[in-house]
Design an enzyme around this catalytic site. Structure first.
Site, PDB file in Angstrom:
ATOM      1  N   SER A  71       0.836  -1.195   0.000  1.00  0.00           N
ATOM      2  CA  SER A  71       0.000   0.000   0.000  1.00  0.00           C
ATOM      3  C   SER A  71       0.870   1.243   0.000  1.00  0.00           C
ATOM      4  O   SER A  71       2.091   1.186   0.210  1.00  0.00           O
ATOM      5  CB  SER A  71      -0.904   0.014   1.239  1.00  0.00           C
ATOM      6  OG  SER A  71      -0.168   0.340   2.408  1.00  0.00           O
ATOM      7  N   LYS A  72       0.239   2.379  -0.216  1.00  0.00           N
ATOM      8  CA  LYS A  72       0.965   3.650  -0.265  1.00  0.00           C
ATOM      9  C   LYS A  72       1.577   4.008   1.089  1.00  0.00           C
ATOM     10  O   LYS A  72       2.449   4.862   1.165  1.00  0.00           O
ATOM     11  CB  LYS A  72       0.028   4.763  -0.733  1.00  0.00           C
ATOM     12  CG  LYS A  72      -0.446   4.593  -2.175  1.00  0.00           C
ATOM     13  CD  LYS A  72      -1.380   5.710  -2.593  1.00  0.00           C
ATOM     14  CE  LYS A  72      -1.830   5.511  -4.030  1.00  0.00           C
ATOM     15  NZ  LYS A  72      -2.764   6.579  -4.478  1.00  0.00           N
TER      16      LYS A  72
END
Length: 343
Positions: free
Chosen positions: A213-214
């Site tokens: 994920s970011k």
């Protein structure tokens, strides 16, 4: 003879360029270059509240750093612009009216929804294979909103219109979009248009099996720029996340990858991002640099981190840095000599 192959990378400027997005851009770029086609950059900036100029700049910077030049798009132009969705409203209005006139749109408390024909949609995906999506049940497949009551557009509609108008031949994107594809095909069909060919590439996972994920350290391209990685090494590594040359090679020049790249060699299994393997591969590229390239890169990274190299004679700096050549894997300023000489 010019190729009819046209692919696109269509990021939203709501965050920094992610590893997964960069890999998607890379696969599109490789496909276009292999077939002599066009690689289009389109910015999907309809989410006005979340868009930022910083994120937009990071997208451009990350792609340029990786060497993924686009043939059409912002800063380049082209015959199918503008390439920012925020500047294409009149086009969307025209296609909306076309769907309304044909009876495909209805109003639901101010929101405009697309009336599903309630049918099976078969997606013949170049990576995922042939999939039959049953869209006949309104409970599991509700009529999708294409325009909110405030007038803003939903991703599904403008994405289809842009792919249609920009004559995109192949849509290569992450498999998290696979479930959206039958909805997009419904809109294409309602407009009497042929959908592009789809290829949904596997996701990138962390070593523990979780989706990258970011929020994960190392998920942003900016992280690798700041830590002194070489763009050729990261680009090479990203190629290996989901695609294989089928001969167990790991270090491959980009010219060779362009020559042999084929979506048939993209696997169905998710790619696992291994920072240690990337670190090793970067070291292999770093050891190939000549003395001048090594010196220039090291000096650039030291200066960008605030080291005042003008305090030292150039001959001394060259000698000190030469002691590192062949021994370091990245140009991270924290591991280079002279790092304590800040002013």
């Amino acid at each position: 003879m010019a190729s009819d192959i046209r692919v696109r990378f269509a990021p939203s400027p709501t965050g920094y360029l992610h590893i997964g997005g960069a890999r998607t851009a890379l696969f599109n770029w490789l496909f276009a270059r292999h077939h002599g086609g066009k690689f289009v950059l389109r910015i999907e900036d309809t989410d006005i509240k979340r868009n930022t100029e910083e994120a937009m700049a990071a997208i451009y910077e990350g792609l340029e750093w990786l060497g993924l030049d686009w043939d059409e798009g912002p800063h380049v132009g082209g015959d199918f612009g503008p390439y920012l969705q925020s500047e294409r409203t009149e086009l969307y209005e025209r296609y909306l009216k076309k769907l309304q006139d044909a009876g495909h749109i209805f109003d639901d408390q101010g929101a405009l929804r697309f009336r599903s024909p309630r049918e099976h949609v078969i997606v013949d995906d170049l990576v995922a294979g042939k999939i039959d999506f049953d869209l006949s049940n309104p409970a599991t497949h509700p009529d999708m909103t294409i325009r909110r009551p405030d007038g803003s557009w939903i991703f599904h509609f403008v994405n289809v219109i842009d792919d249609l108008e920009m004559k995109i031949s192949h849509v290569i994107r992450g498999e998290d979009h696979l479930s959206n594809t039958p909805k997009h095909i419904e809109i294409f069909r309602a407009l009497g248009a042929k959908p592009p060919t789809y290829a949904h590439i596997p996701l990138i996972l962390n070593r523990d099996g979780s989706k990258m994920s970011k929020r994960d350290e190392g998920a942003r391209i900016e992280y690798y720029i700041r830590r002194g990685y070489l763009p050729a090494a990261l680009r090479n590594y990203l190629c290996l996340l989901g695609w294989s040359p089928k001969d167990n090679r790991e270090k491959i020049d980009i010219e060779e990858i362009v020559r042999i790249f084929d979506l048939k060699n993209v696997g169905r299994s998710s790619g696992t991002f291994d920072p240690d393997k990337l670190h090793w591969l970067n070291g292999e590229y770093a050891r190939e640099l000549n003395d001048f390239e090594f010196y220039d890169l090291a000096v650039e990274r030291l200066k960008s981190s605030g080291v005042k190299l003008d305090k030292f004679p150039e001959k001394y700096v060259r000698a000190v840095l030469q002691t590192c050549k062949g021994k370091i894997n990245t140009f991270d300023p924290t591991i280079l000599p002279l790092r304590t000489s800040r002013g």
